[in-house]
Design an enzyme around this catalytic site. Sequence first.
Site, PDB file in Angstrom:
ATOM      1  N   CYS A  84       5.990   0.203   7.457  1.00  8.07           N
ATOM      2  CA  CYS A  84       5.520   1.013   6.769  1.00  8.07           C
ATOM      3  C   CYS A  84       6.950   1.585   5.838  1.00  8.07           C
ATOM      4  O   CYS A  84       7.997   1.524   6.225  1.00  8.07           O
ATOM      5  CB  CYS A  84       5.178   2.310   7.513  1.00  8.07           C
ATOM      6  N   LEU A  85       6.750   1.823   4.424  1.00  4.88           N
ATOM      7  CA  LEU A  85       7.672   2.200   3.632  1.00  4.88           C
ATOM      8  C   LEU A  85       8.215   3.449   4.084  1.00  4.88           C
ATOM      9  O   LEU A  85       9.419   3.770   3.655  1.00  4.88           O
ATOM     10  CB  LEU A  85       7.011   2.560   2.135  1.00  4.88           C
ATOM     11  N   GLN A  89       3.290   9.831   0.821  1.00  2.00           N
ATOM     12  CA  GLN A  89       4.461   9.059   1.108  1.00  2.00           C
ATOM     13  C   GLN A  89       5.309   9.519   0.094  1.00  2.00           C
ATOM     14  O   GLN A  89       6.470   9.344  -0.076  1.00  2.00           O
ATOM     15  CB  GLN A  89       4.378   7.640   1.348  1.00  2.00           C
ATOM     16  N   GLY A 136       0.702  -1.055  -0.073  1.00  2.00           N
ATOM     17  CA  GLY A 136      -0.028   0.081  -0.033  1.00  2.00           C
ATOM     18  C   GLY A 136       0.995   1.255  -0.058  1.00  2.00           C
ATOM     19  O   GLY A 136       1.895   1.276   0.417  1.00  2.00           O
ATOM     20  N   HIS A 182      -2.377   7.543   6.876  1.00  6.19           N
ATOM     21  CA  HIS A 182      -1.429   8.390   6.200  1.00  6.19           C
ATOM     22  C   HIS A 182      -2.172   9.657   5.788  1.00  6.19           C
ATOM     23  O   HIS A 182      -1.498  10.721   6.070  1.00  6.19           O
ATOM     24  CB  HIS A 182      -0.733   7.738   5.551  1.00  6.19           C
ATOM     25  N   HIS A 225      -4.398   1.615   7.990  1.00  9.44           N
ATOM     26  CA  HIS A 225      -2.884   2.054   7.639  1.00  9.44           C
ATOM     27  C   HIS A 225      -2.642   3.196   6.592  1.00  9.44           C
ATOM     28  O   HIS A 225      -2.261   4.202   6.986  1.00  9.44           O
ATOM     29  CB  HIS A 225      -2.039   0.982   7.154  1.00  9.44           C
ATOM     30  N   GLU A 226      -3.417   3.116   5.207  1.00  5.29           N
ATOM     31  CA  GLU A 226      -3.076   4.007   4.324  1.00  5.29           C
ATOM     32  C   GLU A 226      -4.154   5.212   4.588  1.00  5.29           C
ATOM     33  O   GLU A 226      -3.631   6.589   4.426  1.00  5.29           O
ATOM     34  CB  GLU A 226      -3.703   3.483   2.851  1.00  5.29           C
TER      35      GLU A 226
END
Length: 169
Positions: free
Chosen positions: A88-89, A50, A45, A134, A130-131
């Site tokens: 997380c990225l 991000q 995701g 963000h 999660h997204e």
Amino acid sequence: MARDIVIWPHKVLTSPTKPVTDFGPSLQTLLEEMAESMKEAEGIGIAANQVGVSLRVALVGREDGTSFEIVNPQILERKENVTLEEGCLSVPREWEKCPRFHRVKVRYQDRTGEWHEVEAEGRLAHVLQHEIDHLDGHVFVDHLSGLKRTLILDKMKKLQKTKARQKDS
């Protein structure tokens, strides 16, 4: 072309994103670049902030390896508390247990502006939460204890400095 992933605590990750009002070519380009960035980083995701864009857009990975786009999402329902291992990225190489919900109902638009609703459970519900976090200006470390958050923050600040030095060379 893939965009660079922004590392937390960059300001774009800690501020709520703006709603999408233009569903034209610039959104289509952003979605393609986000998909490339997610694939390159081997993520499940990715949110627009991000990659440094403060718009309410994300890609959400399904269990079968495909993903779908959510624009201007809203969580309508949350059910059944659960604690899950999360990474997380934008917080690379850090994994911690994070409180979430097992089931969610989300309303969102697609790339054309059409509204949809999805009811999800398990991993898909986890990725959606999660997204959307963000897009609301939160990263998973916001759900952790102050000590864990501080330890991860120190590591991410060092990583940011290292990346900045590499760019300058």
